[in-house]
Design an enzyme around this catalytic site. Sequence first.
Site, PDB file in Angstrom:
ATOM      1  N   HIS A 121      24.815  53.660  84.422  1.00 14.72           N
ATOM      2  CA  HIS A 121      25.525  54.994  84.596  1.00 14.72           C
ATOM      3  C   HIS A 121      25.562  56.155  83.439  1.00 14.72           C
ATOM      4  CE1 HIS A 121      28.735  57.901  85.763  1.00 14.72           C
ATOM      5  NE2 HIS A 121      27.839  57.655  87.242  1.00 14.72           N
TER       6      HIS A 121
ATOM      7  N   ASN B  68      18.758  53.762  80.773  1.00 15.53           N
ATOM      8  CA  ASN B  68      17.781  52.592  80.282  1.00 15.53           C
ATOM      9  C   ASN B  68      17.516  53.156  78.938  1.00 15.53           C
ATOM     10  OD1 ASN B  68      16.182  50.637  79.484  1.00 15.53           O
ATOM     11  ND2 ASN B  68      14.926  50.742  81.343  1.00 15.53           N
TER      12      ASN B  68
ATOM     13  N   HIS C  40      31.031  36.121  80.250  1.00 13.99           N
ATOM     14  CA  HIS C  40      30.432  37.326  80.500  1.00 13.99           C
ATOM     15  C   HIS C  40      28.891  37.462  80.497  1.00 13.99           C
ATOM     16  CE1 HIS C  40      34.679  38.612  79.418  1.00 13.99           C
ATOM     17  NE2 HIS C  40      34.304  37.585  78.296  1.00 13.99           N
TER      18      HIS C  40
ATOM     19  N   HIS D 108      20.149  43.286  81.303  1.00 12.50           N
ATOM     20  CA  HIS D 108      19.367  44.495  80.555  1.00 12.50           C
ATOM     21  C   HIS D 108      19.581  45.541  81.630  1.00 12.50           C
ATOM     22  CE1 HIS D 108      16.394  47.388  79.554  1.00 12.50           C
ATOM     23  NE2 HIS D 108      15.523  46.917  80.531  1.00 12.50           N
TER      24      HIS D 108
ATOM     25  N   CYS E 135      11.497  45.905  76.618  1.00 12.00           N
ATOM     26  CA  CYS E 135      12.748  45.808  76.630  1.00 12.00           C
ATOM     27  C   CYS E 135      13.588  44.786  76.266  1.00 12.00           C
ATOM     28  CB  CYS E 135      13.298  46.402  77.799  1.00 12.00           C
ATOM     29  SG  CYS E 135      12.710  48.113  78.456  1.00 12.00           S
TER      30      CYS E 135
ATOM     31  N   HIS F 227       7.677  33.563  78.208  1.00  9.81           N
ATOM     32  CA  HIS F 227       6.257  34.634  78.268  1.00  9.81           C
ATOM     33  C   HIS F 227       5.512  34.365  79.315  1.00  9.81           C
ATOM     34  CE1 HIS F 227       3.639  37.255  76.759  1.00  9.81           C
ATOM     35  NE2 HIS F 227       4.151  37.570  75.586  1.00  9.81           N
TER      36      HIS F 227
END
Length: 509
Positions: free
Chosen positions: A437, A441, A404, A408, A241, A320
Amino acid sequence: MRAATVVEAPDEIHNNRRRSVPDFLQSVNLKYVKLGYHYLMSHLFTLLLIPLIALSVIVATHMSPDEIHQIWLQLQYVNLVTVIGGLALVVFVSTVYIISRPRAIFLVDYACYRAPPHLKASFQRFMKHSRLTGDFDESSLEFQRKILERSGIGEETYVPEAMQYLPPRPSMANAREEAEQVMFGALDALFRNTLIKAKDIGVLVVNCSLFNPTPSLSAMIVNKYKLRGNIKSFNLGGMGCSAGVIAIDLARDMLQVHRSSYAVVVSTENITQNWYFGNNKSMLIPNCLFRVGGAAVLLSNKPSDRRRSKYKLVHVVRTHCGSDDKAFRCVYQEQDEVGKVGVSLSKDLMAIAGGALKSNITTMGPLVLPISEQLLFFATLLARKFFNAKIKPYIPDFKLAFDHFCIHAGGRAVIDELEKNLDLSPLHVEASRMTLHRYGNTSSSSIWYELAYIEAKGRMKRRNRVWQIAFGSGFKCNSAVWEALCHVNPSPKGPWEDCIDRYPVKIVT
């Protein structure tokens, strides 16, 4: 969970209603003390210059006209060679600096895909369909129901066409069809809004973790839009993702090499062939969370595009943790005990994500935090090392660096954890919660739905900074920092155009 009523995000006063008056006043006082310290350290250099300027003025006012004239004559007879040499050095250093400095990368515009209404999957429809497939036992069905109710996703998320049939049709052809609908839908909107021509695109980066056909997804785009033959195209797979930020980083590097060019980044995920039809509970969670979505982003390194662009890319930080075995296996595609393929999520996932985030913000902090926060962090670090290791580590206030946050939308637990660890307000995580919502995802594209939410609410002002944070298998935590170049308005036909007035909604758990 199913009941959603329109309410505004709670403000600080509502959050403090349960506190006693002295505690509230003390917190307010500490807030303003810290704010005063921040302003003092941020403008320290200016404040130190004031006495120097004042001293220079006093000295100048006490000098006689003859003394001032004498100084002027001395300056007139400075060695001409020295002046020319100095000017040549300045020109040389300036030229080297201009040539070697990185090119500014602008985000001209982006577009998010919104699926047709008939693909919506309400909780009732999802559970009924899961039961009728006959692949899940009662324990697994009850587990999925609980995940849906606690996940933070709503009743209007989208499931691909192939999963709407009984029995489902997870074929290669249907997976290709899903990919084409999402990618081409986002790209059509992007090209329509920017009026960019296909022949002007020099770099194409596509990321999709679980679906990697031959020819590649990037080749499908080249074929569809007849992109030029010398285009630099890349197809990123299996990177989870957070691959959307990796794709942005790769596009940025390519735009540093190729002058006067455009780069298009397409971030998506494919569900059709990756739905799990077994009863391993760690593999059932993705079924409940992942939904159809994708985004297309147009980047430019042309100075002339600054005026029409929305954002400038400021930083990309990638972390990573794959050298650690637990981190490597915490999101893992494998077969279950009966041979059915799925993606299993480890119970250590949140702890590993927290460690990855800590590493990421340790690198990010010095790049973005004001000097006041860096000094506090460094002082606490020294105190812990040399005086008392039990001193609580200082968590920098990233709200001083960013206006802001686009976290994810991997699930409610991910958003809760970052809200707590970064000491964010409900308003700061509103875009992430509402994206989860409304769209679920959507993997690497979720951070773009969140940015679109902030724009649709009219909150993105000129010079505002936004932090996109994403987590991915491997395990990775990647961040991108953007600065708004104008008061950003939502693009036409955006993903929130038909529903922004209904948001935010209160998530009942």
